[in-house]
Design a protein around this motif. Structure first.
Motif, PDB file in Angstrom:
ATOM      1  N   TYR A 156       0.828  -1.206   0.000  1.00  0.00           N
ATOM      2  CA  TYR A 156       0.000   0.000   0.000  1.00  0.00           C
ATOM      3  C   TYR A 156       0.863   1.257   0.000  1.00  0.00           C
ATOM      4  N   TYR A 157       1.834   1.327   0.902  1.00  0.00           N
ATOM      5  CA  TYR A 157       2.659   2.531   0.994  1.00  0.00           C
ATOM      6  C   TYR A 157       3.641   2.645  -0.168  1.00  0.00           C
ATOM      7  N   THR A 158       4.067   1.540  -0.721  1.00  0.00           N
ATOM      8  CA  THR A 158       4.944   1.598  -1.882  1.00  0.00           C
ATOM      9  C   THR A 158       4.191   2.180  -3.080  1.00  0.00           C
ATOM     10  N   ARG A 159       2.912   1.839  -3.208  1.00  0.00           N
ATOM     11  CA  ARG A 159       2.089   2.411  -4.290  1.00  0.00           C
ATOM     12  C   ARG A 159       1.699   3.843  -3.996  1.00  0.00           C
ATOM     13  N   LYS A 160       1.405   4.150  -2.740  1.00  0.00           N
ATOM     14  CA  LYS A 160       0.957   5.488  -2.372  1.00  0.00           C
ATOM     15  C   LYS A 160       2.073   6.513  -2.546  1.00  0.00           C
ATOM     16  N   TYR A 161       3.295   6.127  -2.190  1.00  0.00           N
ATOM     17  CA  TYR A 161       4.433   7.032  -2.288  1.00  0.00           C
ATOM     18  C   TYR A 161       5.532   6.390  -3.135  1.00  0.00           C
ATOM     19  N   PRO A 162       5.335   6.373  -4.463  1.00  0.00           N
ATOM     20  CA  PRO A 162       6.380   5.782  -5.312  1.00  0.00           C
ATOM     21  C   PRO A 162       7.656   6.630  -5.231  1.00  0.00           C
ATOM     22  N   PRO A 163       8.806   6.024  -5.529  1.00  0.00           N
ATOM     23  CA  PRO A 163      10.064   6.769  -5.432  1.00  0.00           C
ATOM     24  C   PRO A 163      10.053   7.980  -6.368  1.00  0.00           C
ATOM     25  N   LEU A 217       5.548  10.493   8.673  1.00  0.00           N
ATOM     26  CA  LEU A 217       6.441  10.765   7.543  1.00  0.00           C
ATOM     27  C   LEU A 217       5.707  11.331   6.337  1.00  0.00           C
ATOM     28  N   GLY A 218       4.497  10.827   6.084  1.00  0.00           N
ATOM     29  CA  GLY A 218       3.751  11.286   4.914  1.00  0.00           C
ATOM     30  C   GLY A 218       4.543  11.089   3.639  1.00  0.00           C
ATOM     31  N   LYS A 219       4.674  12.138   2.831  1.00  0.00           N
ATOM     32  CA  LYS A 219       5.345  12.027   1.533  1.00  0.00           C
ATOM     33  C   LYS A 219       6.863  11.864   1.660  1.00  0.00           C
ATOM     34  N   ASN A 220       7.398  12.000   2.864  1.00  0.00           N
ATOM     35  CA  ASN A 220       8.837  11.784   3.071  1.00  0.00           C
ATOM     36  C   ASN A 220       9.205  10.304   3.074  1.00  0.00           C
ATOM     37  N   SER A 235      13.133  17.361  -1.842  1.00  0.00           N
ATOM     38  CA  SER A 235      12.013  17.940  -1.090  1.00  0.00           C
ATOM     39  C   SER A 235      11.850  17.346   0.317  1.00  0.00           C
ATOM     40  N   GLN A 236      12.772  16.508   0.709  1.00  0.00           N
ATOM     41  CA  GLN A 236      12.677  15.838   2.013  1.00  0.00           C
ATOM     42  C   GLN A 236      12.811  16.830   3.160  1.00  0.00           C
TER      43      GLN A 236
END
Length: 174
Positions: free
Chosen positions: A24-31, A103-106, A116-117
């Motif tokens: 889920y998180y890998t899809r939500k926040y792709p590299p 962390l959110g988008k970080n 943007s980190q």
């Protein structure tokens, strides 16, 4: 349903839950490849951990599907200790979710430095330096207690420890 079946079901739910959570998180926040300034390179230790993942996964699947085939590496633990292992895993999931929220988008599936980190100092990061890695140790270390099997639990604990040591070394160096 006997007690051992309950532990097998609990272990299956925990492992599948961990995979689904990561997916889920890998899809939500792709590299953010365009924003990546530096990322961790693969090391010998990472390759060893990846190589050990296959027997760990096979051992876990055998424990779940054909438990008699994994009796050779089982050891006795009282039921309350095994249930405590389930509690450790569930606490690990709560910590993991809290860290992801903070962390959110970080968040990134692999250690990397992006343009943007920002530094996260709220949520569990107020108290724990690496809460996601702590959660990984709790979730992926819990099979040692839940399965009461040194082969399965020991391999998952070793793989997780090696991987986390490499990640922390990279992050602390940056």
């Amino acid at each position: 349903m006997n007690l051992e079946t309950n532990f097998r079901i609990a272990q299956a739910v925990i492992f599948i839950g961990f995979i689904l959570h990561r997916a889920y998180y890998t899809r939500k926040y792709p590299p953010a490849e365009g924003e990546t300034l530096e990322e961790q390179s693969s090391s010998t230790a990472n390759k060893l951990a990846n190589l050990l993942a296959l027997p760990a996964l096979v051992g876990l699947v055998l424990y779940l599907a054909k438990p008699a085939w994994m009796v050779w590496s089982s050891f006795y633990l009282p039921a309350w200790v095994r249930w405590a292992g389930v509690g450790v895993a569930l606490t690990g999931f709560a910590l993991l979710q809290s860290a992801h929220y903070a962390l959110g988008k970080n968040w990134s599936d692999q250690p990397r430095i992006t343009a943007s980190q920002t530094l996260t100092t709220h949520g569990p990061y107020r108290w724990v330096r690496h809460p996601i890695y702590t959660a990984f140790l709790m979730i992926l270390g819990s099979p040692l207690l839940i399965t009461s099997n040194w082969f399965i639990g020991g391999l998952w604990l070793l793989i997780t420890a090696v991987d986390i040591a490499q990640r922390v070394a990279f992050e602390e160096a940056k």
